[in-house]
Design an enzyme around this catalytic site. Sequence first.
Site, PDB file in Angstrom:
ATOM      1  N   LYS A 113      38.223  42.914  44.641  1.00 19.70           N
ATOM      2  CA  LYS A 113      38.996  44.135  44.387  1.00 19.70           C
ATOM      3  C   LYS A 113      38.244  45.384  44.779  1.00 19.70           C
ATOM      4  O   LYS A 113      38.837  46.400  45.101  1.00 19.70           O
ATOM      5  CB  LYS A 113      39.403  44.218  42.908  1.00 19.70           C
ATOM      6  CG  LYS A 113      40.496  43.245  42.534  1.00 19.70           C
ATOM      7  CD  LYS A 113      41.221  43.750  41.303  1.00 19.70           C
ATOM      8  CE  LYS A 113      42.290  42.756  40.861  1.00 19.70           C
ATOM      9  NZ  LYS A 113      42.904  43.145  39.591  1.00 19.70           N
ATOM     10  N   LYS A 204      46.281  31.756  48.643  1.00 17.05           N
ATOM     11  CA  LYS A 204      47.139  31.567  47.466  1.00 17.05           C
ATOM     12  C   LYS A 204      48.264  32.586  47.430  1.00 17.05           C
ATOM     13  O   LYS A 204      48.106  33.713  47.879  1.00 17.05           O
ATOM     14  CB  LYS A 204      46.301  31.719  46.193  1.00 17.05           C
ATOM     15  CG  LYS A 204      45.595  30.442  45.817  1.00 17.05           C
ATOM     16  CD  LYS A 204      45.088  30.524  44.398  1.00 17.05           C
ATOM     17  CE  LYS A 204      46.215  30.857  43.430  1.00 17.05           C
ATOM     18  NZ  LYS A 204      45.857  30.665  42.029  1.00 17.05           N
ATOM     19  N   LYS A 207      50.379  38.328  43.848  1.00 17.28           N
ATOM     20  CA  LYS A 207      51.206  39.482  43.472  1.00 17.28           C
ATOM     21  C   LYS A 207      50.868  40.690  44.304  1.00 17.28           C
ATOM     22  O   LYS A 207      51.679  41.558  44.531  1.00 17.28           O
ATOM     23  CB  LYS A 207      50.876  39.862  42.017  1.00 17.28           C
ATOM     24  CG  LYS A 207      51.745  39.246  40.999  1.00 17.28           C
ATOM     25  CD  LYS A 207      51.641  39.987  39.674  1.00 17.28           C
ATOM     26  CE  LYS A 207      50.317  39.752  38.961  1.00 17.28           C
ATOM     27  NZ  LYS A 207      50.376  40.062  37.522  1.00 17.28           N
TER      28      LYS A 207
END
Length: 337
Positions: A113, A204, A207
């Site tokens: 992140k 994967k 979101k």
Amino acid sequence: MSKQTFFSGVQPSGNLHIGNYFGAIKNWVDIQEEYNAICCVVNLHAITVPQNPEELNQKTIEVAKLYIAAGLDPAKVTIFRQSDIPQHTELMWLLNTITKTGELFKMTQFKDKSGIQNSEDNTKISIGAGLLNYPILMAADILLYDANLVPVGEDQTQHIEITRTLARRFNKKFSKEEDVFTIPNIYTSPAGKKIMALDNPLKKMSKSAEAVNSRIEILDEPEVIKKKIMKATTDSENKIYYSDKPEKAGLRNLLNIFSIITDATPEQIAENYQDKGYGDLKKDLAEAMVSYLQPIQDKFNSISDEEILNIFIQSKSTLLPQTQAKITQVKKVMGLE
Ligand code: TRP
């Protein structure tokens, strides 16, 4: 004998997709009877990256609705908003003091992140401290309730490990006759592990991925679901069989998803389609997905915001005596009360 406790949570950021559903929420539904179930909407975690306040508020309600729409029974399960229980942040500070910065800098999620690929450069970054301290808040969430089990997606393994480390460290340092914290176990489901992005089956389903075509969201309209599945990446061989070969990753993902929403194994599905094309498989998968999600969407639409806000109020008063008692116990052994 009293039931064991499970604790889990989802962030009210982005839109929940079938990977979140099969990787986490569906598992909560499956074990809700056996456990004392505590399901949190982790809005304090969501603000570790910038959020629009109105949207955050609305998404928090939406995620709680999805918990119920997915099958959690609010009469049996405690569904609550993290920010309603101040002891989460209070315990976080206390745990903060026994956490090493090195443990935080090496977390994969932090590195992803914050965009740091190696930790040698730690000192130069300008990233919110909340993102770095995220795992401590998560540990506090879990340890506050003495959770025995944490059903989450596999990507959370590292977070559960640091939670266990902090619990053990705290117990060793401060516990008197009995341990203050219960050491939690992780529970991941085989189904959730397999759901990859539709546009890139080596990653994967996520979101936060920019391409909305990469994921099937739980609240997607039937037409949108169809479009996304029809566009899903496959290969040019146009032959249906279930294989580990890297070039078959797209097809394998579709077969896995198909298998999860039906009773058949991916191999059986592949066999049923061996003489057909990818288009046929995708069309049928899209239809099956639409029917699978329909009851969840209907239930979601039947729940009002007021119902959820009432549940939040109720849960707050149920949980507070327990969380206050836990904090008192922690403060006592630390010499703070
Ligand atoms: N980090 C988790 C995720 O992104 C969300 C989360 C926060 C959580 N606190 C938790 C999950 C406690 C389980 C238990 O999925």
